[in-house]
Motif scaffolding. Structure first.
Motif, mmCIF file in Angstrom:
data_model
loop_
_atom_site.group_PDB
_atom_site.id
_atom_site.type_symbol
_atom_site.label_atom_id
_atom_site.label_comp_id
_atom_site.label_asym_id
_atom_site.label_seq_id
_atom_site.Cartn_x
_atom_site.Cartn_y
_atom_site.Cartn_z
ATOM 1 N N ASN A 76 5.042 3.834 -6.392
ATOM 2 C CA ASN A 76 5.885 3.199 -5.527
ATOM 3 C C ASN A 76 6.988 2.558 -5.893
ATOM 4 O O ASN A 76 8.094 2.369 -4.943
ATOM 5 C CB ASN A 76 4.916 1.638 -4.983
ATOM 6 C CG ASN A 76 3.883 2.276 -3.831
ATOM 7 O OD1 ASN A 76 4.156 3.148 -3.144
ATOM 8 N ND2 ASN A 76 2.821 1.771 -4.024
ATOM 9 N N ILE A 150 -1.469 3.400 -3.738
ATOM 10 C CA ILE A 150 -0.081 3.686 -3.020
ATOM 11 C C ILE A 150 -0.157 3.493 -1.887
ATOM 12 O O ILE A 150 0.979 2.862 -1.645
ATOM 13 C CB ILE A 150 0.142 5.293 -3.530
ATOM 14 C CG1 ILE A 150 -0.002 5.520 -5.103
ATOM 15 C CG2 ILE A 150 1.383 5.619 -3.014
ATOM 16 C CD1 ILE A 150 0.139 7.135 -5.674
ATOM 17 N N LEU A 154 2.581 0.449 -0.860
ATOM 18 C CA LEU A 154 3.899 1.072 -0.180
ATOM 19 C C LEU A 154 5.207 0.046 0.400
ATOM 20 O O LEU A 154 6.358 0.532 -0.150
ATOM 21 C CB LEU A 154 3.668 2.397 0.843
ATOM 22 C CG LEU A 154 4.844 2.879 1.523
ATOM 23 C CD1 LEU A 154 5.741 3.753 0.673
ATOM 24 C CD2 LEU A 154 4.462 3.581 2.960
ATOM 25 N N ARG A 159 10.432 -2.997 0.941
ATOM 26 C CA ARG A 159 10.999 -4.135 1.799
ATOM 27 C C ARG A 159 11.749 -5.109 0.781
ATOM 28 O O ARG A 159 12.288 -6.029 1.307
ATOM 29 C CB ARG A 159 9.758 -4.842 2.400
ATOM 30 C CG ARG A 159 9.093 -4.080 3.553
ATOM 31 C CD ARG A 159 10.233 -3.699 4.528
ATOM 32 N NE ARG A 159 9.599 -2.951 5.703
ATOM 33 C CZ ARG A 159 10.024 -2.181 6.476
ATOM 34 N NH1 ARG A 159 11.515 -1.598 5.874
ATOM 35 N NH2 ARG A 159 9.582 -1.470 7.521
ATOM 36 N N THR A 160 11.439 -4.971 -0.595
ATOM 37 C CA THR A 160 12.272 -5.999 -1.175
ATOM 38 C C THR A 160 13.362 -5.433 -1.643
ATOM 39 O O THR A 160 14.533 -6.131 -1.911
ATOM 40 C CB THR A 160 11.536 -6.214 -2.707
ATOM 41 O OG1 THR A 160 10.865 -5.193 -3.115
ATOM 42 C CG2 THR A 160 10.410 -7.322 -2.556
ATOM 43 N N LEU A 205 4.695 -7.238 -6.938
ATOM 44 C CA LEU A 205 3.736 -7.601 -5.996
ATOM 45 C C LEU A 205 2.907 -6.357 -5.732
ATOM 46 O O LEU A 205 1.757 -6.809 -5.053
ATOM 47 C CB LEU A 205 4.819 -7.769 -4.574
ATOM 48 C CG LEU A 205 5.528 -9.085 -4.441
ATOM 49 C CD1 LEU A 205 6.723 -8.961 -3.485
ATOM 50 C CD2 LEU A 205 4.799 -10.307 -4.183
ATOM 51 N N ALA A 208 0.208 -6.634 -8.143
ATOM 52 C CA ALA A 208 -0.777 -7.930 -7.811
ATOM 53 C C ALA A 208 -1.762 -7.640 -6.589
ATOM 54 O O ALA A 208 -2.844 -7.873 -6.695
ATOM 55 C CB ALA A 208 0.108 -9.124 -7.595
ATOM 56 N N ARG A 209 -1.192 -7.024 -5.704
ATOM 57 C CA ARG A 209 -1.902 -6.447 -4.528
ATOM 58 C C ARG A 209 -2.958 -5.598 -4.914
ATOM 59 O O ARG A 209 -4.080 -5.986 -4.565
ATOM 60 C CB ARG A 209 -1.010 -6.009 -3.478
ATOM 61 C CG ARG A 209 -1.625 -5.504 -2.041
ATOM 62 C CD ARG A 209 -2.291 -6.762 -1.287
ATOM 63 N NE ARG A 209 -3.514 -6.189 -0.704
ATOM 64 C CZ ARG A 209 -3.483 -5.841 0.741
ATOM 65 N NH1 ARG A 209 -2.137 -5.893 1.296
ATOM 66 N NH2 ARG A 209 -4.293 -5.441 1.472
ATOM 67 N N GLY A 212 -6.227 -6.796 -6.536
ATOM 68 C CA GLY A 212 -7.380 -7.689 -5.856
ATOM 69 C C GLY A 212 -7.915 -6.873 -4.716
ATOM 70 O O GLY A 212 -8.917 -6.787 -4.202
ATOM 71 N N GLU A 213 -7.377 -5.581 -4.318
ATOM 72 C CA GLU A 213 -7.462 -4.705 -3.342
ATOM 73 C C GLU A 213 -9.144 -4.263 -3.322
ATOM 74 O O GLU A 213 -9.713 -4.106 -4.428
ATOM 75 C CB GLU A 213 -6.689 -3.750 -3.195
ATOM 76 C CG GLU A 213 -6.874 -2.606 -1.929
ATOM 77 C CD GLU A 213 -6.930 -3.155 -0.539
ATOM 78 O OE1 GLU A 213 -6.319 -4.301 -0.712
ATOM 79 O OE2 GLU A 213 -7.632 -2.628 0.184
ATOM 80 N N PHE A 259 -2.335 -14.439 -10.874
ATOM 81 C CA PHE A 259 -1.612 -15.588 -10.884
ATOM 82 C C PHE A 259 -0.304 -15.307 -12.036
ATOM 83 O O PHE A 259 0.830 -15.909 -11.842
ATOM 84 C CB PHE A 259 -2.242 -16.952 -11.476
ATOM 85 C CG PHE A 259 -2.693 -17.608 -10.313
ATOM 86 C CD1 PHE A 259 -2.743 -17.043 -8.766
ATOM 87 C CD2 PHE A 259 -3.849 -18.543 -10.408
ATOM 88 C CE1 PHE A 259 -3.521 -17.547 -7.861
ATOM 89 C CE2 PHE A 259 -4.482 -19.200 -9.235
ATOM 90 C CZ PHE A 259 -4.197 -18.429 -8.008
ATOM 91 N N LEU A 262 2.237 -13.302 -10.411
ATOM 92 C CA LEU A 262 3.043 -14.002 -9.479
ATOM 93 C C LEU A 262 3.991 -15.108 -10.175
ATOM 94 O O LEU A 262 5.093 -15.197 -9.712
ATOM 95 C CB LEU A 262 2.106 -15.001 -8.418
ATOM 96 C CG LEU A 262 1.478 -13.856 -7.631
ATOM 97 C CD1 LEU A 262 0.629 -14.739 -6.608
ATOM 98 C CD2 LEU A 262 2.436 -13.117 -6.724
#
Lengths: 279, 290
Positions: A76, A150, A154, A159-160, A205, A208-209, A212-213, A259, A262
């Motif tokens: 990504n 992925i 995405l 977006r950042t 980001l 991290a996502r 936990g997905e 954490f 983040l």
């Protein structure tokens, strides 16, 4: 916790009411339940706690979660940068639709993504059957998990990076061109350094996502212990065996991992903010 | 994390990049081509798959799958959950944004961090914490059993888990918006003699209505689509504690692929409507500066 020191608008009413409701609601919905996790996890004797989170099957699940999330975030990072670049710099028909589609993974329920991706990449699926003659198994392997992640990750890098790319001053780029720098060189030397904080933030980001997905992964992973079992699924397995303490222990480690990520993001953004001010 | 979910500048018109600062045509087309191929493969193909699988046995079996009593019960539960979680989180978002942006107090940054916390928690853990609190072996389990109150494996648990995962959406949208608008308008209204509630309704609300709606739409999409957290607390009782995403899982695991994808197509429609509403609101907000 929240003590009123100075009220910039002594005129405005409602501080006590809104602050009271905010702390009450936050405590009831978020803080007290999270405290239950800490209490249940601490209820396990330290040696048992350690044995739980270092059991081979648990370690393997952390490894699967971390590795697949990392590789998905790397993919990504590259394609997110490319997409942001194309969306900001070029004009082409259907650009607005493509821009909107980037957000689909945020809006599409993970279970829908999960069954759709599994159908595509299963051995008899549209892409799965193309890979099969080469002995390549996509669904029910770590590769399948990576593809699901992925999809999920995405939007983050795009977006950042997009807003930073949009606000980039063209002066330095212009100067580089005047000094005779080639396109690729001015990209690498002038543009890329300014994008690095945003790129790393998006990467972290997405990473991290991914850790936990659950929803999009659980269908495509095949859930084989030691091989394609992700940590969140192992938590559910422990829960179904009524091993609440063990489930909590695995969850605490997983939570700490996100954490730390983040925290890194926060430090990154502070660093980026400083760079921007000193520039 | 929610700051990333939203992209209010997305609809902004771009000035053309000067010729000497852009790539040669072949490079440009190559880059666009690769980007489009990636989006087609990762995003569009799954959408096409959902539709083609849903209608693979024709219109009548599509309708049949949606008219199934268990599917309708799941739809009802999903709507009920969203109808409770979205307004409650919106009310919270308004209160939190008012307290945070109109006043100064110690611990403000900590409060903002805590509001964001649920975005950092894995969906499975979001469900787990409620089981650890209210489940049969949970901290409050024995007391709840004594009083015959059912939270886990029942609707309240599903609503709570959904509230947790959608907790920050509205607040994260309103805080920067109200911060940017400051307190002058409200102060003027108060000094002219308007009372608190009236100030909020007549002065603040018109300024933030689009941002509020934006946050609510995103909150709603997540509330209706949440899978992991709800899966942990639901107990998967057919016709009773299954939401639409959980119903899809059951159908899929029973090899009823056409029905699973038919129900999935409903949720995909929700996602597409959400994205369209989002892009309309983004343009409205960038056009009117709020």
């Amino acid at each position: 916790m929240a003590q009123q020191t100075r009220n910039p608008s002594r005129l405005l009413p409602g501080f006590r009411l809104t602050m009271g409701f905010t702390t009450l609601y936050l405590s009831l919905v978020v803080l007290i339940p999270l405290a239950a996790l800490a209490i249940k996890s601490a209820g396990l004797p330290p040696s048992q706690w350690w044995d739980t989170v270092t059991a081979p099957r648990v370690l393997a699940s952390y490894k699967v979660s971390l590795m697949t999330s990392f590789f998905a975030a790397v993919v990504n990072l590259a394609f997110g940068l490319l997409l942001a670049w194309v969306l900001v710099r070029y004009r082409f028909p259907g650009k607005r639709i493509v821009d909107g589609l980037v957000d689909l993974p945020f809006a599409l329920p993970t279970a829908v993504a999960g069954i759709a991706l599994t159908t595509i990449y299963a051995p008899n699926g549209w892409i799965g059957q193309l890979a099969q003659p080469f002995g390549l198994k996509i669904a029910y392997s770590p590769l399948g998990i990576t593809i699901a992640l992925i999809f999920i990750g995405l939007p983050f890098v795009v977006r950042t990076v997009q807003p930073v790319l949009q606000d980039l001053e063209s002066d330095t780029e212009e100067a580089a061109v005047l000094l005779g720098a080639y396109r690729w060189r001015s990209f690498r030397r002038v543009i890329l350094p300014q994008l690095i904080p945003a790129l790393l933030t998006g990467f972290a980001l997405a990473f991290a996502r991914g850790i936990g997905e659950y929803g999009s992964v659980v269908f495509i992973s095949g859930n084989m212990p030691m091989k394609t079992e992700i940590a969140p699924l192992l938590i559910i397995t422990k829960l179904e065996q009524y091993e609440y303490g063990q489930a909590a222990a695995i969850a605490v480690v997983l939570l700490l991992l996100s954490f730390v990520l983040l925290l890194l993001i926060n430090l990154l953004q502070r660093w980026a903010g400083r760079r921007l001010h000193s520039a | 994390m929610a700051g990333i979910v939203t992209n209010p500048g997305a609809g902004k018109a771009q000035a053309a990049v000067p010729e000497h600062l852009t790539e040669s045509r072949p490079v440009k087309y190559l880059l666009i081509g690769i980007a489009l191929l990636f989006v087609a493969l990762i995003v569009v193909l799954p959408m096409v798959t959902v539709l083609s699988q849903a209608f693979s046995k024709g219109w009548s079996s599509y309708v049949y799958a949606l008219k199934d009593p268990d599917a309708l019960a799941a739809l009802r539960l999903t709507l009920t959950t969203a109808l409770l979680a979205v307004p409650l989180n919106s009310l919270f978002g308004l209160a939190a944004a008012w307290a945070i942006t109109k006043f100064k107090f110690r611990g403000k940054n900590l409060l903002i961090t805590l509001i964001d916390l649920p975005f950092a928690v894995s969906p499975v853990i979001s469900g787990l914490i409620y089981v650890l609190l209210f489940g049969a072996q949970g901290l409050l389990g024995p007391w709840l059993q004594e009083h015959d109150i059912h939270i886990i494996f029942a609707t309240p648990g599903i609503v709570l888990a959904t509230m947790f995962v959608t907790f920050p959406f509205v607040a994260r949208e309103l805080i920067p918006l109200m911060e940017a608008q400051g307190v002058l308008d409200e102060e003027a209204a108060v000094s002219l003699g308007a009372r608190g509630w009236r100030v909020f309704r007549r002065v603040t609300l018109p300024n933030i209505k689009w941002g509020l709606l934006y946050g609510m739409i995103l909150c709603n999409a997540r509330a209706m689509g949440e899978f992991g957290a709800v899966s942990v607390v639901s107990g998967h009782i057919r016709g009773e504690t299954n939401t639409l995403p959980l119903h899809i899982e059951i159908l899929y695991n029973e090899y009823q692929f056409t029905s699973a994808f038919a129900v999935a197509s409903l949720l995909m429609l929700l996602a597409v409507v959400t994205l369209i509403a989002k892009s309309i609101l983004e343009r409205r907000m960038s056009g009117h500066g709020g």
